[in-house]
Design an enzyme around this catalytic site. Structure first.
Site, PDB file in Angstrom:
ATOM      1  N   HIS A 116       0.736  -0.952  -0.006  1.00 11.23           N
ATOM      2  CA  HIS A 116      -0.063   0.107  -0.164  1.00 11.23           C
ATOM      3  C   HIS A 116       0.754   1.270  -0.078  1.00 11.23           C
ATOM      4  O   HIS A 116       1.939   1.278   0.582  1.00 11.23           O
ATOM      5  CB  HIS A 116      -0.783  -0.068   1.481  1.00 11.23           C
ATOM      6  N   ASP A 193       3.344  -3.937   8.303  1.00 15.81           N
ATOM      7  CA  ASP A 193       2.077  -3.198   8.023  1.00 15.81           C
ATOM      8  C   ASP A 193       0.704  -4.272   8.394  1.00 15.81           C
ATOM      9  O   ASP A 193       0.535  -5.049   7.632  1.00 15.81           O
ATOM     10  CB  ASP A 193       1.996  -2.571   6.611  1.00 15.81           C
ATOM     11  N   GLN A 196      -4.357  -4.983   7.268  1.00 18.08           N
ATOM     12  CA  GLN A 196      -5.261  -6.053   6.824  1.00 18.08           C
ATOM     13  C   GLN A 196      -5.143  -7.314   7.642  1.00 18.08           C
ATOM     14  O   GLN A 196      -5.935  -8.079   7.420  1.00 18.08           O
ATOM     15  CB  GLN A 196      -4.985  -6.320   5.364  1.00 18.08           C
ATOM     16  N   LYS A 219     -10.539  -0.354  10.618  1.00 15.70           N
ATOM     17  CA  LYS A 219     -10.616  -1.683   9.924  1.00 15.70           C
ATOM     18  C   LYS A 219     -10.931  -2.952  10.964  1.00 15.70           C
ATOM     19  O   LYS A 219     -11.385  -3.801  10.574  1.00 15.70           O
ATOM     20  CB  LYS A 219      -9.050  -1.921   9.127  1.00 15.70           C
ATOM     21  N   CYS A 359      -4.876   2.031  -3.698  1.00 13.36           N
ATOM     22  CA  CYS A 359      -3.502   2.832  -3.226  1.00 13.36           C
ATOM     23  C   CYS A 359      -2.473   1.751  -3.362  1.00 13.36           C
ATOM     24  O   CYS A 359      -1.314   1.623  -2.240  1.00 13.36           O
ATOM     25  CB  CYS A 359      -3.861   3.209  -1.661  1.00 13.36           C
TER      26      CYS A 359
HETATM   27  N1  C6P Z   1      -6.229   0.376   2.779  1.00 14.37           N
HETATM   28  C1  C6P Z   1      -7.981  -0.048   1.264  1.00 14.37           C
HETATM   29  O1  C6P Z   1      -9.203   0.108   0.772  1.00 14.37           O
HETATM   30  P1  C6P Z   1      -5.122   3.804   6.828  1.00 14.37           P
HETATM   31  O2  C6P Z   1      -5.486   4.813   5.947  1.00 14.37           O
HETATM   32  O3  C6P Z   1      -3.843   4.554   7.227  1.00 14.37           O
HETATM   33  O4  C6P Z   1      -6.075   3.468   8.003  1.00 14.37           O
HETATM   34  O5  C6P Z   1      -4.488   2.562   6.444  1.00 14.37           O
HETATM   35  C2  C6P Z   1      -3.270   2.654   5.161  1.00 14.37           C
HETATM   36  C3  C6P Z   1      -3.289   1.133   4.738  1.00 14.37           C
HETATM   37  C4  C6P Z   1      -2.049   0.767   5.063  1.00 14.37           C
HETATM   38  N2  C6P Z   1      -1.664  -0.659   4.514  1.00 14.37           N
HETATM   39  C5  C6P Z   1      -2.502  -1.439   4.105  1.00 14.37           C
HETATM   40  C6  C6P Z   1      -2.166  -2.767   3.741  1.00 14.37           C
HETATM   41  C7  C6P Z   1      -3.772  -1.030   3.965  1.00 14.37           C
HETATM   42  O6  C6P Z   1      -4.894  -1.938   3.450  1.00 14.37           O
HETATM   43  C8  C6P Z   1      -4.249   0.403   4.200  1.00 14.37           C
HETATM   44  C9  C6P Z   1      -5.615   0.831   3.874  1.00 14.37           C
HETATM   45  C10 C6P Z   1      -7.537   0.664   2.617  1.00 14.37           C
HETATM   46  O7  C6P Z   1      -7.383  -1.091   0.699  1.00 14.37           O
HETATM   47  C11 C6P Z   1      -7.838   2.199   2.055  1.00 14.37           C
HETATM   48  S1  C6P Z   1      -6.578   2.807   0.875  1.00 14.37           S
END
Ligand code: C6P
Length: 407
Positions: A116, A193, A196, A219, A359
């Site tokens: 991401h 990270d 997910q 999430k 993203c």
């Molecule tokens: N992915 C998706 O629809 P934030 O925005 O900081 O809470 O999370 C960022 C992020 C970082 N790593 C991974 C693997 C992610 O999937 C995400 C967020 C969402 O896939 C929103 S773009």
């Protein structure tokens, strides 16, 4: 067959829909909404500052949430849990505070083409500024990394390996414990990270032996605006603060300052106690359902989607052919139909999915697709949801004017 947890989520009654976008953000159960509301009704004051009862209850709620997170991910102590806004902020904190201070020219920062943007851009910035080389691991079609690729790219020069435990496009799970061992052998650290993974599987940071682990509350059914960074205390101790200001200090003079102890050194300014309190409620709810149940629901439903999609020659799923290796995430394309059209047509049937680059533009380039559609599941989904989703997908080619409609 309905899902017995669905009734715990008020949104499904107020705004009925087939929600298949939980990888973007989860729906919230009533207990989480109630917890946040209860904070504002009965504990609302600026925590960590006031010497009056209301402020002390805010502080208590905030610190109790920290302990709940510590237990949730198996950290050694509360000091290792830093509250942030989200995964993105947690990862930036490590890049600014660790990489910029402990990586130098000649070092390598290793990440992957499937990250991401939140786990890629901070390392691009850090590598550029500290002179380290940025190295990208390239995945196999199922999202895994070959032994040869790992051997070639994770060398003794690797100071940081930054990788998602679960990809937000493929849904594949990376072998974090083995990767941690590999990188530690050469004196590097591993940054995980967990955006997910934390909502879908048991994570034990001590068992995995990871150095940093980041995730977002939203999430895993917590309120927006609360995130977590776990770091080994010996690393956090030697890192300078990321943001400077109120409540992260020990003593301030006109010519400088000393900083507060962990974890407050990394929590500058007014924090988010209502979000933290909601996160604690979300963790309790999630654990009351249990990860086994969550995995079972997601895997069963993913299998139904796979079985049906595999009968449609114009539908292509990305990642492993094994539905159990998707953590409830199914990224797909339909020949001749733009993913945005897929999402719009599904929306007309009240089926909510995500379409776009997720993203992860470098991964889309690597796969040679501009965009994909993506359905993502969570514990409140059921067979009726996936049946509605599949029925809607089967109509798409006909709506778009293709003759080979097989639905
Ligand atoms: N992915 C998706 O629809 P934030 O925005 O900081 O809470 O999370 C960022 C992020 C970082 N790593 C991974 C693997 C992610 O999937 C995400 C967020 C969402 O896939 C929103 S773009």
């Amino acid at each position: 067959m309905g899902n017995k947890y669905k009734k715990d989520f008020p949104v499904f009654e107020k705004k009925p829909c087939v929600y298949l976008d939980s990888a973007a953000t989860a729906q919230r159960p009533a207990v989480v909404i109630e917890a946040e509301r209860n904070f504002y009704e009965a504990m609302n004051a600026n925590p960590l500052r006031g010497l009056y009862e209301l402020s002390m209850s805010a502080t208590l709620a905030y610190e109790e949430a920290r302990s709940a997170v510590r237990d949730f991910i198996g950290a050694k102590e509360d000091a290792e849990i830093i509250f942030t806004r989200n995964t993105t902020e947690s990862l930036n904190l490590i890049a600014y505070s660790y990489a910029l201070n402990f990586c130098h020219e000649g070092d390598e920062i290793v990440t992957t083409v499937m990250e991401h943007h939140s786990n890629m851009l901070p390392w691009q910035m850090a590598a550029k500024r500290c002179g380290a080389k940025l190295v990208y691991l390239e995945p196999e079609p199922d999202g895994s990394f070959s032994e040869e690729e790992l051997e070639k790219k994770i060398t003794e020069k690797c100071r940081i390996l930054a990788i998602a435990q679960v990809s937000n496009v493929f849904g594949c799970v990376h072998p974090i414990k083995e990767l941690a061992k590999r990188v530690h052998k050469s004196g590097g650290i591993i940054v995980v990270d967990g955006a997910q993974s934390a909502p879908h599987m048991k994570v034990d940071v001590k068992e995995l032996d990871v150095d940093f682990f980041a995730f977002s509350g939203h999430k895993l059914m917590a309120p927006f605006g609360i995130g977590v960074l776990y770091g080994k205390s010996e690393l956090l101790e030697k890192m300078p603060p990321f943001l400077l200001g109120g409540e992260m200090i020990e003593y301030v003079r006109l010519d400088g300052a000393t900083y507060a102890e962990l974890p407050h050194k990394f929590e500058a300014g007014t924090v988010n106690p209502a979000g933290a309190h909601g996160l604690k409620a979300a963790i309790e709810y999630l654990l009351s359902v249990g990860f086994d149940e969550i995995r079972k629901t997601e895997d069963n439903l993913t299998k139904i989607i796979f079985d049906e999609f595999n009968k449609l020659p114009y539908v292509h799923i990305y990642g492993s052919e094994d539905p159990e290796k998707h953590t409830g995430i199914v990224a797909f394309t339909i020949d001749g139909v733009h993913p945005h059209d897929i999402a719009s047509i599904l929306d007309a049937d009240k089926v909510d999915i995500r379409a776009g680059h997720h993203c992860a533009q470098p991964l889309m380039d690597y796969l040679k697709v501009g965009n994909t559609a993506r359905a993502s599941l969570y514990l409140y989904n059921d067979e009726e949801d996936v049946e509605a989703f599949i029925a809607s997908v089967k109509k798409i080619r006909k709506i778009m004017g293709y003759a080979d409609y097989t639905g």
